[in-house]
Design an enzyme around this catalytic site. Structure first.
Site, PDB file in Angstrom:
ATOM      1  N   ARG A 214       0.819  -1.218   0.000  1.00 45.65           N
ATOM      2  CA  ARG A 214       0.000   0.000   0.000  1.00 45.65           C
ATOM      3  C   ARG A 214       0.857   1.274   0.000  1.00 45.65           C
ATOM      4  NH1 ARG A 214      -3.389  -0.830   4.532  1.00 45.65           N
ATOM      5  NH2 ARG A 214      -2.315   0.764   5.722  1.00 45.65           N
TER       6      ARG A 214
ATOM      7  N   TYR B 221     -14.023  22.306  -8.593  1.00 42.00           N
ATOM      8  CA  TYR B 221     -14.634  21.039  -9.025  1.00 42.00           C
ATOM      9  C   TYR B 221     -15.715  20.622  -8.013  1.00 42.00           C
ATOM     10  CZ  TYR B 221     -14.530  15.957 -10.037  1.00 42.00           C
ATOM     11  OH  TYR B 221     -14.846  14.658 -10.331  1.00 42.00           O
TER      12      TYR B 221
ATOM     13  N   ASP C 219      -5.312  22.830  -7.654  1.00 46.41           N
ATOM     14  CA  ASP C 219      -5.703  21.731  -8.547  1.00 46.41           C
ATOM     15  C   ASP C 219      -5.267  22.125  -9.960  1.00 46.41           C
ATOM     16  OD1 ASP C 219      -6.991  19.983 -10.314  1.00 46.41           O
ATOM     17  OD2 ASP C 219      -8.737  19.742  -9.018  1.00 46.41           O
TER      18      ASP C 219
ATOM     19  N   LYS D   2      -6.852  12.275 -16.061  1.00 47.24           N
ATOM     20  CA  LYS D   2      -7.077  13.100 -17.260  1.00 47.24           C
ATOM     21  C   LYS D   2      -5.845  13.051 -18.184  1.00 47.24           C
ATOM     22  CE  LYS D   2     -10.606  14.405 -14.671  1.00 47.24           C
ATOM     23  NZ  LYS D   2     -11.682  13.462 -14.500  1.00 47.24           N
TER      24      LYS D   2
HETATM   25  C1  PLP Z   1     -10.446  19.733 -12.062  1.00 49.50           C
HETATM   26  C2  PLP Z   1     -10.668  18.324 -11.598  1.00 49.50           C
HETATM   27  N1  PLP Z   1     -10.033  17.913 -10.490  1.00 49.50           N
HETATM   28  C3  PLP Z   1     -10.203  16.660 -10.030  1.00 49.50           C
HETATM   29  C4  PLP Z   1     -11.022  15.769 -10.659  1.00 49.50           C
HETATM   30  C5  PLP Z   1     -11.246  14.411 -10.064  1.00 49.50           C
HETATM   31  O1  PLP Z   1     -10.563  13.401 -10.721  1.00 49.50           O
HETATM   32  P1  PLP Z   1     -11.049  11.892 -10.652  1.00 49.50           P
HETATM   33  O2  PLP Z   1     -12.201  11.763 -11.580  1.00 49.50           O
HETATM   34  O3  PLP Z   1      -9.832  11.115 -11.036  1.00 49.50           O
HETATM   35  O4  PLP Z   1     -11.448  11.605  -9.228  1.00 49.50           O
HETATM   36  C6  PLP Z   1     -11.688  16.142 -11.826  1.00 49.50           C
HETATM   37  C7  PLP Z   1     -12.554  15.158 -12.532  1.00 49.50           C
HETATM   38  O5  PLP Z   1     -13.382  15.434 -13.339  1.00 49.50           O
HETATM   39  C8  PLP Z   1     -11.526  17.467 -12.295  1.00 49.50           C
HETATM   40  O6  PLP Z   1     -12.197  17.901 -13.385  1.00 49.50           O
END
Ligand code: PLP
Length: 394
Positions: free
Chosen positions: A55, A108, A180, A205
């Protein structure tokens, strides 16, 4: 090393691996210790890249984490199960009961929900702030503010924040800052160089790049931040599997050629959309005239393929006629893969500091790696279906 060399080189060590180009995929839970001394030693110590238990990582994990940390210009990186898990780990690492968090209003949706619903339940309060606040953030900092969480451009609506002004104001008052950076990746925006303590990416992504993995990456600026974040990452138990780590590494190798193409196609689509009479506004910070363009130009070296447009108010049937019949734009969540996407969205319930008042539907576009002329032909056909139904009552 320049970025293109970094993404193709980092995390590889053929000399220790029979000359094989890519790092091996280690599947492991149990790690065996040869002696009682070795077992007790690992229980007493905790250092970076220590083989301890599956882990906490294997050489496959460490290769990916070290590559991301170096690409970001940070001290260390943690690979966790999703972008959402990376955000949760960061929010939890910097808060305890009675603390206060500042968060940009355009974050988000699951980040907002975690702050608003989960952390609030544990006695942590959040103030959501206007993305245009800049240095004015200083006036929102309370004696118990421990973290400022931002995302830029904002989810779905793509507002830019004055990142260095916000980071400097927070640093002056001892407030940690997290960014982010999923949209830009470290190729186009460098959170540490702009004063942030933590850089988060949904590796799901652009790092993965092929719509086939879930992955989150938390990168920390220095050893002090590492010591603050690591226990929470360990306690959350959100590890990633070696095959996904391998795929993330594989995605990383082509990031340098994919991003410019997403950028260029995104702008072509955005400009085409801007010229349509049914489109009220295109939300893309790399477009001259966008409210965030000056900041984007100052702080970013490129743009990804994700942006939105706002339609003038239209019957639902017109929107459905367009999106249901697209040949190349799929309709689905997430983004950052090689394929184009188009998703109608609503943001009214997701904004509290600055209410979203535009009456038309927002449609988020991800420009993929297809030939842009095919994508534009698909949009032309889609808008012609939309026009045909624009007068309907549905
Ligand atoms: C800006 C942003 N941060 C974080 C995430 C979260 O990523 P995950 O889908 O891998 O949990 C997303 C997902 O759409 C996002 O658009």
């Amino acid at each position: 090393m320049k970025n293109d060399t970094k993404v193709t080189t980092l995390g590889r060590d053929p000399d220790s691996n029979f000359g094989i180009v890519n790092p091996p995929v280690y599947h492991a839970s149990t790690i065996l210790f040869p002696t009682l001394d070795a077992l007790e030693d690992v229980q007493k110590t905790k250092f970076k890249n220590q083989m301890r238990y599956g882990r906490y990582g294997t050489p496959t994990t460490f290769a990916l984490q070290d590559a991301i940390a170096e690409l970001e210009g940070g001290y260390a990186s943690f690979a966790v199960g999703s972008g959402a898990a990376a955000i949760v780990a960061t929010l939890m690492a910097f808060t305890k009961k009675g603390d206060h968090v500042l968060c940009v209003d355009t974050v988000y949706a699951p980040t907002r929900r975690y702050l608003d619903v989960v952390l609030r339940r544990y006695g942590v309060d959040t103030t959501f702030f206007d993305p245009a606040i800049g240095a004015g953030i200083a006036s929102l900092i309370q004696p118990n503010t421990t973290l400022c969480m931002v995302e830029s451009p904002g989810s779905l609506t793509f507002e830019m924040i004055d990142a260095p002004a916000i980071a400097a104001a927070c640093r002056a008052k001892g407030v940690a800052t997290a960014f982010d950076n999923t949209w830009a990746t470290p190729l186009y925006f460098r959170p540490f160089e702009h004063g942030f303590d933590v850089s988060i990416m949904a590796g799901t992504k652009y790092i993965g790049g092929h719509s086939d993995i879930m992955m989150g990456l938390v990168t920390v600026r220095d050893e002090t931040v590492y010591k603050q974040v690591r226990p929470t990452v360990d306690d959350l138990g959100s590890s990633t599997g070696p095959d996904d780590q391998y795929l993330a590494m594989r995605g990383l190798r082509t990031l340098g050629v994919r991003m410019p193409r997403h950028y260029e196609t995104g702008l072509r689509l955005a400009n085409w959309l801007k010229a349509q009479p049914e489109v009220d506004r295109v939300l893309h910070p790399a477009l001259p005239g966008d409210p965030g363009h000056a900041i984007w130009k100052r702080d970013y070296t490129g743009a990804s393929g994700l942006f939105s447009y706002v339609l003038k108010p239209l019957p639902r049937a017109a929107l459905a006629a367009m999106v249901d019949g697209m040949a190349h734009f799929g309709m689905g969540f997430s983004w950052g893969g090689f394929e184009s996407l188009m998703v109608p969205s609503d943001v009214k319930s997701l904004r509290t500091a600055v209410p979203w008042t535009e009456p038309g539907k927002i449609v988020r576009v991800h420009a993929g790696l297809e030939d842009p002329t095919d994508l534009i032909a698909d949009l032309e056909a889609g808008f012609s279906r939309l026009r045909k139904h624009a007068g309907s009552k549905g």
